[in-house]
Design an enzyme around this catalytic site. Structure first.
Site, PDB file in Angstrom:
ATOM      1  N   ALA A  73      24.546  38.304  42.672  1.00  0.00           N
ATOM      2  CA  ALA A  73      23.149  38.486  42.270  1.00  0.00           C
ATOM      3  C   ALA A  73      23.150  39.378  41.039  1.00  0.00           C
ATOM      4  CB  ALA A  73      22.377  39.134  43.408  1.00  0.00           C
ATOM      5  N   GLY A 118      26.766  37.401  45.998  1.00  0.00           N
ATOM      6  CA  GLY A 118      25.927  36.210  46.152  1.00  0.00           C
ATOM      7  C   GLY A 118      26.639  34.922  45.759  1.00  0.00           C
ATOM      8  N   GLU A 121      28.446  33.912  48.768  1.00  0.00           N
ATOM      9  CA  GLU A 121      27.428  33.529  49.758  1.00  0.00           C
ATOM     10  C   GLU A 121      26.851  32.142  49.474  1.00  0.00           C
ATOM     11  OE1 GLU A 121      25.412  37.500  49.208  1.00  0.00           O
ATOM     12  OE2 GLU A 121      25.231  37.300  51.370  1.00  0.00           O
ATOM     13  N   GLU A 141      29.512  44.090  47.853  1.00  0.00           N
ATOM     14  CA  GLU A 141      28.206  44.767  47.919  1.00  0.00           C
ATOM     15  C   GLU A 141      28.272  46.219  48.366  1.00  0.00           C
ATOM     16  OE1 GLU A 141      28.719  41.645  48.956  1.00  0.00           O
ATOM     17  OE2 GLU A 141      27.035  40.356  48.386  1.00  0.00           O
TER      18      GLU A 141
HETATM   19  C1  HXC Z   1      24.606  41.218  36.236  1.00  0.00           C
HETATM   20  C2  HXC Z   1      26.742  40.795  35.500  1.00  0.00           C
HETATM   21  C3  HXC Z   1      27.199  40.588  36.829  1.00  0.00           C
HETATM   22  C4  HXC Z   1      26.229  40.703  37.871  1.00  0.00           C
HETATM   23  C5  HXC Z   1      28.859  40.344  35.494  1.00  0.00           C
HETATM   24  N1  HXC Z   1      27.805  40.622  34.728  1.00  0.00           N
HETATM   25  N2  HXC Z   1      28.510  40.307  36.782  1.00  0.00           N
HETATM   26  N3  HXC Z   1      25.462  41.102  35.218  1.00  0.00           N
HETATM   27  N4  HXC Z   1      24.963  41.012  37.519  1.00  0.00           N
HETATM   28  N5  HXC Z   1      26.523  40.469  39.136  1.00  0.00           N
HETATM   29  C6  HXC Z   1      27.770  40.759  33.283  1.00  0.00           C
HETATM   30  C7  HXC Z   1      28.407  42.065  32.852  1.00  0.00           C
HETATM   31  O1  HXC Z   1      27.500  43.143  32.977  1.00  0.00           O
HETATM   32  C8  HXC Z   1      28.764  41.749  31.412  1.00  0.00           C
HETATM   33  O2  HXC Z   1      27.636  41.843  30.617  1.00  0.00           O
HETATM   34  C9  HXC Z   1      29.147  40.274  31.461  1.00  0.00           C
HETATM   35  O3  HXC Z   1      28.555  39.750  32.659  1.00  0.00           O
HETATM   36  C10 HXC Z   1      30.650  40.071  31.551  1.00  0.00           C
HETATM   37  O4  HXC Z   1      31.145  40.830  32.634  1.00  0.00           O
HETATM   38  P1  HXC Z   1      32.329  41.905  32.488  1.00  0.00           P
HETATM   39  O5  HXC Z   1      32.155  42.861  33.608  1.00  0.00           O
HETATM   40  O6  HXC Z   1      32.400  42.449  31.103  1.00  0.00           O
HETATM   41  O7  HXC Z   1      33.585  40.949  32.720  1.00  0.00           O
HETATM   42  P2  HXC Z   1      34.998  41.339  33.380  1.00  0.00           P
HETATM   43  O8  HXC Z   1      35.463  42.667  32.885  1.00  0.00           O
HETATM   44  O9  HXC Z   1      35.873  40.152  33.144  1.00  0.00           O
HETATM   45  O10 HXC Z   1      34.720  41.467  34.946  1.00  0.00           O
HETATM   46  C11 HXC Z   1      34.263  40.342  35.656  1.00  0.00           C
HETATM   47  C12 HXC Z   1      33.760  40.797  37.048  1.00  0.00           C
HETATM   48  C13 HXC Z   1      32.720  41.932  36.850  1.00  0.00           C
HETATM   49  C14 HXC Z   1      34.925  41.305  37.895  1.00  0.00           C
HETATM   50  C15 HXC Z   1      33.150  39.585  37.723  1.00  0.00           C
HETATM   51  O11 HXC Z   1      31.701  41.469  35.923  1.00  0.00           O
HETATM   52  C16 HXC Z   1      32.022  42.349  38.084  1.00  0.00           C
HETATM   53  O12 HXC Z   1      32.566  43.088  38.911  1.00  0.00           O
HETATM   54  N6  HXC Z   1      30.773  41.918  38.229  1.00  0.00           N
HETATM   55  C17 HXC Z   1      29.935  42.332  39.332  1.00  0.00           C
HETATM   56  C18 HXC Z   1      30.349  41.622  40.568  1.00  0.00           C
HETATM   57  C19 HXC Z   1      29.534  42.071  41.741  1.00  0.00           C
HETATM   58  O13 HXC Z   1      29.516  43.253  42.128  1.00  0.00           O
HETATM   59  N7  HXC Z   1      28.822  41.118  42.357  1.00  0.00           N
HETATM   60  C20 HXC Z   1      27.992  41.398  43.513  1.00  0.00           C
HETATM   61  C21 HXC Z   1      26.591  41.753  43.089  1.00  0.00           C
HETATM   62  S1  HXC Z   1      25.593  42.178  44.462  1.00  0.00           S
HETATM   63  P3  HXC Z   1      27.643  42.686  29.226  1.00  0.00           P
HETATM   64  O14 HXC Z   1      26.234  42.595  28.775  1.00  0.00           O
HETATM   65  O15 HXC Z   1      28.135  44.067  29.562  1.00  0.00           O
HETATM   66  O16 HXC Z   1      28.616  41.904  28.390  1.00  0.00           O
HETATM   67  C22 HXC Z   1      25.180  40.717  45.183  1.00  0.00           C
HETATM   68  C23 HXC Z   1      24.207  40.869  46.330  1.00  0.00           C
HETATM   69  C24 HXC Z   1      23.732  39.544  46.808  1.00  0.00           C
HETATM   70  O17 HXC Z   1      25.613  39.703  44.785  1.00  0.00           O
HETATM   71  C25 HXC Z   1      22.564  39.701  47.771  1.00  0.00           C
HETATM   72  C26 HXC Z   1      21.286  40.125  47.133  1.00  0.00           C
HETATM   73  C27 HXC Z   1      20.127  40.127  48.066  1.00  0.00           C
END
Ligand code: HXC
Length: 271
Positions: A73, A118, A121, A141
């Site tokens: 998400a 997500g 999921e 998460e």
């Molecule tokens: C918003 C995101 C994002 C996310 C990546 N980006 N994941 N933006 N939400 N979930 C964005 C980054 O901010 C970045 O933007 C660009 O995408 C590229 O990502 P990087 O981090 O620079 O890439 P990298 O170093 O290769 O790392 C990839 C990654 C990392 C390991 C996937 O992005 C990451 O850990 N993302 C978050 C993953 C996460 O925690 N997902 C769970 C979210 S909570 P910029 O603008 O900086 O270039 C969830 C809850 C669901 O999903 C339920 C809700 C009710």
């Protein structure tokens, strides 16, 4: 009546492959296909259209680009949600996941890269998952001060068993394609080169069967695995998720992500 294939979407691409295979592509590669509310709304429209379209027999769901299926998400959008907005956000993701799970035709998740939070999921809500050798799954998460909120608290256990699901959700540990195969999270692991074409070949085998029989088998299998009502689980998870929104650890976890630093969590509190 207008076809779903004639609709224009900002964050989705929809293609029709013969015979009757729809390819639904999440198209926000700059944010690694993260799910924001606008994308969830579009997915709802697209999936309802695909469910109704009699020319579509199988749906293949994948992410644009080589890096991600769905990186979760959208943290940027979630980070300032109130508890009430958190419930609504979780529910909008649940609606999409429920459409994937219950639509009267199979949906194959073609996981081509990161499927985190997500992302895992949504893949779990599909009928089954085919992974590229580059796929990476995980429920990170708790490292953001929240819990899985699009069905992970019940669908992951269904796929890999409760103890494994607990370990993965409590630790946030990532799982690469070979381990995902070993624990039964995915049905196949295929080479990254030509991945989508190969998944479409799998879809073709299903599309060649009786669509009515496949649909009936799907509905029975979905029903049989839902001993506790799906809506009860959705409601419980969405409200638990909402209670965490605005908590110290949620703000700290998402703030740390945005600021690209390690989070400093508060410890156990009553949320
Ligand atoms: C918003 C995101 C994002 C996310 C990546 N980006 N994941 N933006 N939400 N979930 C964005 C980054 O901010 C970045 O933007 C660009 O995408 C590229 O990502 P990087 O981090 O620079 O890439 P990298 O170093 O290769 O790392 C990839 C990654 C990392 C390991 C996937 O992005 C990451 O850990 N993302 C978050 C993953 C996460 O925690 N997902 C769970 C979210 S909570 P910029 O603008 O900086 O270039 C969830 C809850 C669901 O999903 C339920 C809700 C009710």
């Amino acid at each position: 009546m207008s076809s779903v294939f004639d609709k224009s979407f900002e964050n989705l691409v929809l293609q029709l492959e013969t015979p009757g295979i729809a390819v639904l592509i999440l198209n926000r590669p700059r944010a690694l296909n993260a799910l924001n509310s606008a994308t969830l709304r579009e997915l709802r429209v697209a999936l309802m259209g695909l469910a109704e379209d009699s020319t579509v027999r199988v749906v293949v769901f994948t992410g644009e680009g080589e890096k991600a299926f769905i990186a979760g998400a959208d943290i940027a959008e979630m980070k300032d949600l109130s508890p009430g907005d958190g419930v609504a956000f979780a529910q909008s993701g649940h609606e999409v996941a429920k459409l994937l799970e219950t639509m009267p035709k199979p949906v194959i998740a073609a996981v081509n890269g990161f499927a985190l939070g997500g992302g895992t999921e949504m893949a779990l809500a599909c009928d089954f998952i085919i992974a590229s050798e580059k796929a990476v799954f995980g429920q990170p998460e708790v490292g953001l001060g929240i819990i899985p909120g699009f069905g992970g608290c019940f669908r992951l256990a269904r796929a890999v068993g409760l103890p494994r699901a607990k370990e993965l959700i409590y630790s946030g540990r990532r799982v690469k394609a070979d381990e995902a195969m070993a624990i039964g999270l995915v049905n196949h692991v295929l080479p990254a080169e030509g991945f989508l074409k190969a998944v479409i070949e799998h879809a073709r085998t299903i599309a060649g069967q009786s669509a009515s029989a496949v649909s009936k088998a799907k509905s029975l299998m979905v029903e049989f695995t839902e001993a506790m009502g799906l809506n009860t689980k959705i409601d419980a998870e969405a409200h638990a998720f909402g209670r965490l929104m605005g908590s110290f650890d949620q703000r700290e976890g998402m703030g740390a992500f945005t600021e690209k630093r390690k989070p400093n969590f508060q410890g156990l509190t009553n949320v």
